[in-house]
Design an enzyme around this catalytic site. Structure first.
Site, PDB file in Angstrom:
ATOM      1  N   ASP A 173       2.286   1.984   3.395  1.00 46.87           N
ATOM      2  CA  ASP A 173       3.214   1.028   4.040  1.00 46.87           C
ATOM      3  C   ASP A 173       4.643   1.422   3.727  1.00 46.87           C
ATOM      4  OD1 ASP A 173       0.931  -0.575   4.298  1.00 46.87           O
ATOM      5  OD2 ASP A 173       1.473  -1.766   2.533  1.00 46.87           O
ATOM      6  N   GLU A 212      -8.561 -14.075  -1.413  1.00 45.34           N
ATOM      7  CA  GLU A 212      -7.829 -14.337  -0.162  1.00 45.34           C
ATOM      8  C   GLU A 212      -8.559 -15.391   0.660  1.00 45.34           C
ATOM      9  OE1 GLU A 212      -6.224 -10.944   1.846  1.00 45.34           O
ATOM     10  OE2 GLU A 212      -6.713 -11.742   3.811  1.00 45.34           O
ATOM     11  N   HIS A 261     -10.657 -14.327   3.678  1.00 44.07           N
ATOM     12  CA  HIS A 261     -11.858 -13.585   3.284  1.00 44.07           C
ATOM     13  C   HIS A 261     -12.928 -14.560   2.787  1.00 44.07           C
ATOM     14  CE1 HIS A 261      -9.293  -9.741   2.380  1.00 44.07           C
ATOM     15  NE2 HIS A 261      -9.112 -10.224   3.594  1.00 44.07           N
ATOM     16  N   ASP A 303      -4.245 -13.845  -2.481  1.00 45.80           N
ATOM     17  CA  ASP A 303      -3.628 -13.464  -1.219  1.00 45.80           C
ATOM     18  C   ASP A 303      -3.578 -14.725  -0.365  1.00 45.80           C
ATOM     19  OD1 ASP A 303      -3.025 -10.884  -1.813  1.00 45.80           O
ATOM     20  OD2 ASP A 303      -4.329  -9.969  -0.307  1.00 45.80           O
ATOM     21  N   ASP A 329      -0.346 -12.556   2.239  1.00 42.53           N
ATOM     22  CA  ASP A 329      -1.039 -11.538   3.051  1.00 42.53           C
ATOM     23  C   ASP A 329      -1.274 -12.173   4.419  1.00 42.53           C
ATOM     24  OD1 ASP A 329      -2.412  -9.438   4.035  1.00 42.53           O
ATOM     25  OD2 ASP A 329      -3.942  -9.371   2.473  1.00 42.53           O
ATOM     26  N   HIS A 389       0.893  -1.158   0.000  1.00 37.76           N
ATOM     27  CA  HIS A 389       0.000   0.000   0.000  1.00 37.76           C
ATOM     28  C   HIS A 389       0.936   1.214   0.000  1.00 37.76           C
ATOM     29  CE1 HIS A 389      -2.317  -3.010   2.347  1.00 37.76           C
ATOM     30  NE2 HIS A 389      -3.391  -2.467   1.842  1.00 37.76           N
ATOM     31  N   ASP A 417     -10.387 -11.836  10.610  1.00 35.69           N
ATOM     32  CA  ASP A 417      -9.348 -12.043   9.601  1.00 35.69           C
ATOM     33  C   ASP A 417      -8.004 -12.209  10.318  1.00 35.69           C
ATOM     34  OD1 ASP A 417      -8.292 -12.138   7.058  1.00 35.69           O
ATOM     35  OD2 ASP A 417      -8.503 -10.003   6.627  1.00 35.69           O
ATOM     36  N   ASP A 453      -5.390 -13.765   9.316  1.00 36.20           N
ATOM     37  CA  ASP A 453      -4.248 -13.666   8.394  1.00 36.20           C
ATOM     38  C   ASP A 453      -3.076 -14.548   8.796  1.00 36.20           C
ATOM     39  OD1 ASP A 453      -5.450 -11.840   6.697  1.00 36.20           O
ATOM     40  OD2 ASP A 453      -4.545 -10.077   7.622  1.00 36.20           O
ATOM     41  N   GLU A 487     -10.434  -7.221  -4.542  1.00 33.84           N
ATOM     42  CA  GLU A 487     -10.225  -8.261  -3.526  1.00 33.84           C
ATOM     43  C   GLU A 487     -11.485  -8.398  -2.669  1.00 33.84           C
ATOM     44  OE1 GLU A 487      -6.424  -8.030  -1.496  1.00 33.84           O
ATOM     45  OE2 GLU A 487      -7.342  -8.865   0.302  1.00 33.84           O
TER      46      GLU A 487
HETATM   47  C1  XLS Z   1      -7.346  -6.900   4.346  1.00 31.14           C
HETATM   48  C2  XLS Z   1      -6.855  -7.100   2.986  1.00 31.14           C
HETATM   49  C3  XLS Z   1      -5.730  -6.165   2.573  1.00 31.14           C
HETATM   50  C4  XLS Z   1      -5.570  -6.179   1.081  1.00 31.14           C
HETATM   51  C5  XLS Z   1      -4.812  -5.031   0.527  1.00 31.14           C
HETATM   52  O1  XLS Z   1      -8.055  -7.704   4.920  1.00 31.14           O
HETATM   53  O2  XLS Z   1      -6.486  -8.433   2.843  1.00 31.14           O
HETATM   54  O3  XLS Z   1      -4.558  -6.511   3.220  1.00 31.14           O
HETATM   55  O4  XLS Z   1      -4.952  -7.346   0.653  1.00 31.14           O
HETATM   56  O5  XLS Z   1      -5.423  -3.821   0.815  1.00 31.14           O
HETATM   57 NI    NI Z   2      -5.469  -9.240   1.203  1.00 28.14          NI
HETATM   58 NI    NI Z   3      -7.295  -9.793   4.543  1.00 27.26          NI
END
Ligand code: XLS
Ligand code: NI
Ligand code: NI
Length: 436
Positions: free
Chosen positions: A104, A268, A271, A296, A339, A101, A307, A309, A232
């Site tokens: 970041d 992802e 998600h 992702d 991700d 991003h 989430d 991750d 996404e």
């Molecule tokens: C958040 C998303 C984010 C996207 C990019 O849940 O996964 O990280 O991948 O904005």
């Molecule tokens: Ni993501």
């Molecule tokens: Ni995410």
């Protein structure tokens, strides 16, 4: 190049018998599987926001992550230092891509123009590092969710000035992505949804989101950016409902607003599960529409409803993903972007290595398993057999559109009660287990 990880050597493939935690047991970049080198199947990416920026805070406590190279300030020098660290990290892991991003890689300044200048200064460093190492940008994106101005959305904010600010930010992020040779550009609508319908004009917000994306398409053409746009999907978190809630909702939205030819999906795992789907489901829906772009790579925790991750280590998950990717014929511009973040308890720099090694090894196993399943051919044959009544006779006529209800009524009056076969789910589950 900086030496942020002095005690960690370049990670090598040592094979499944190795007991070295800092080695690959299965991922062997140049090994050819199913006609292609592993590195080209996966196109792994490091997520800058997790690997370099995530402090590992949670709603109950502050960050724990140790990043000795980071002085904790928002200076440009610190941001440039992090870029060096990220490239050292990628070098040591043998990962070819990264994703970011805007905020970041470069801190936000006091005004849009100051933010843009800072972003350019860090992009200079990223460009130099890319040239020196051959590493590439898989995709870029703009953070339209962290700054308080976006607390009610960006493209779907009820405030037109916020919409305009978001557009200006995406314009710049797209230009920097283009400058760095980014292979795609992602839109994740973190706050593009609502918290309550009592204060929301849903139709108007969706129209605004579509207008925003059309402007992005126009700008992409204007600057000559050739890579795809990715949407996404995610159903919620941080908002109660996000307009891009799952693959099907995204595809419908893109079709409704005449955007489908310009977008693919970035799917992802966590998600997908938040949306009540399996990863395989989300991938298959995207693939069926010819819109599977990138992934992702992460996973959630079945016992936690947000989430999380986490790094993917489940072989069934990676096998499912690789079966879909093999069916698609592999990525073009997309890749597997981790991700994912380490747990709050895993706060040392070396934990970042273990995490990525584990994810890469899990995908290497998934690929090998998926390739053996394809080579074995039984799964494919059973699937073909299951639909075989559509290969000839009345089924082929249905598929070709040669018959309608009247012909099918006449056919059924003559044919009588259909004889159907078992779905064989358990047998197929057993078959898959032969390979795992
Ligand atoms: C958040 C998303 C984010 C996207 C990019 O849940 O996964 O990280 O991948 O904005
Ligand atoms: Ni993501
Ligand atoms: Ni995410």
């Amino acid at each position: 190049m900086s030496e942020a990880f002095p005690d960690i050597p370049k990670i090598q493939f040592e094979g499944p018998k190795s007991k070295n935690a800092l080695s690959f047991k299965h991922y062997n970049a140049d090994e050819v599987v199913a006609g292609k080198k592993m590195r080209d199947h996966f196109r792994f990416g490091v997520a800058y926001w997790h690997a370099m920026r995530n402090t590992l805070s949670d709603p109950f406590g502050g960050g724990t992550s140790q990043k000795p190279w980071d002085d904790g300030t928002d200076s440009i020098a610190n941001a440039q230092k992090r870029a060096h660290v990220c490239f050292e990290f990628m070098e040591k892991l043998g990962i070819d891509y990264y994703c970011f991003h805007d905020r970041d890689v470069a801190p936000e300044g006091k005004s849009l123009s100051e933010s843009n200048q800072i972003f350019d200064a860090v992009a200079d460093t990223l460009e130099e590092l890319q040239k020196a190492t051959g590493k590439k940008l898989l995709w870029g994106t703009a953070c339209l969710f962290a700054n308080p101005r976006y607390n009610q959305g960006a493209a779907t904010s009820p405030n037109a000035n916020v919409f305009a600010y978001g557009a200006a930010q995406v314009k710049k992020a797209l230009e920097v992505t283009h400058r760095l040779g980014g292979e795609g550009y992602t839109f994740w609508g973190g706050r593009e949804g609502y918290s309550t319908l009592w204060n929301t004009d849903l139709k108007r917000e969706m129209d605004h989101l579509a207008a925003f994306l059309h402007m992005a398409v126009d700008h992409k053409k204007k600057i000559g950016f050739k890579g795809p746009f990715y949407i996404e999907p995610k159903p919620r978190e941080p908002s109660t409902h996000q307009y891009d809630s799952d693959s099907a909702a995204c595809l419908n939205f893109l079709r409704q607003y005449d955007l489908l030819e310009h977008f693919k999906l970035n799917i992802e795992t966590n998600h997908a599960t938040l949306a009540g789907h399996s990863m395989r489901h989300e991938l298959e829906v995207a693939l069926a529409a010819g819109a599977l772009g990138s992934i992702d790579a992460n996973t959630g925790d079945e016992l936690i409803g947000w989430d999380t991750d986490q790094f993917p280590t489940n072989i069934y998950l990676t096998t499912n993903i690789m079966l879909v990717l093999l069916k698609m014929g592999g990525f073009t511009t997309g890749g597997l972007n981790f991700d994912a973040k380490v747990r709050r308890e895993s706060f040392e720099p070396v934990d970042l290595f273990h995490a990525h090694i584990g994810g890469m090894d899990a995908f290497a196993r998934g690929l090998k398993i998926a390739a053996s399943i394809v080579e074995d051919g039984r799964l494919e044959a059973l699937l073909k057999q299951r639909y075989s009544t559509f290969d000839s006779g009345i089924g082929a006529q249905i598929e070709k559109g040669e018959v309608g209800f009247a012909e099918l009524e006449a056919y059924t009056l003559k044919n009588g009660e259909p004889v159907i076969g078992s779905g064989r789910q358990e047998m197929l589950e057993n078959l898959i287990n032969e390979f795992i």
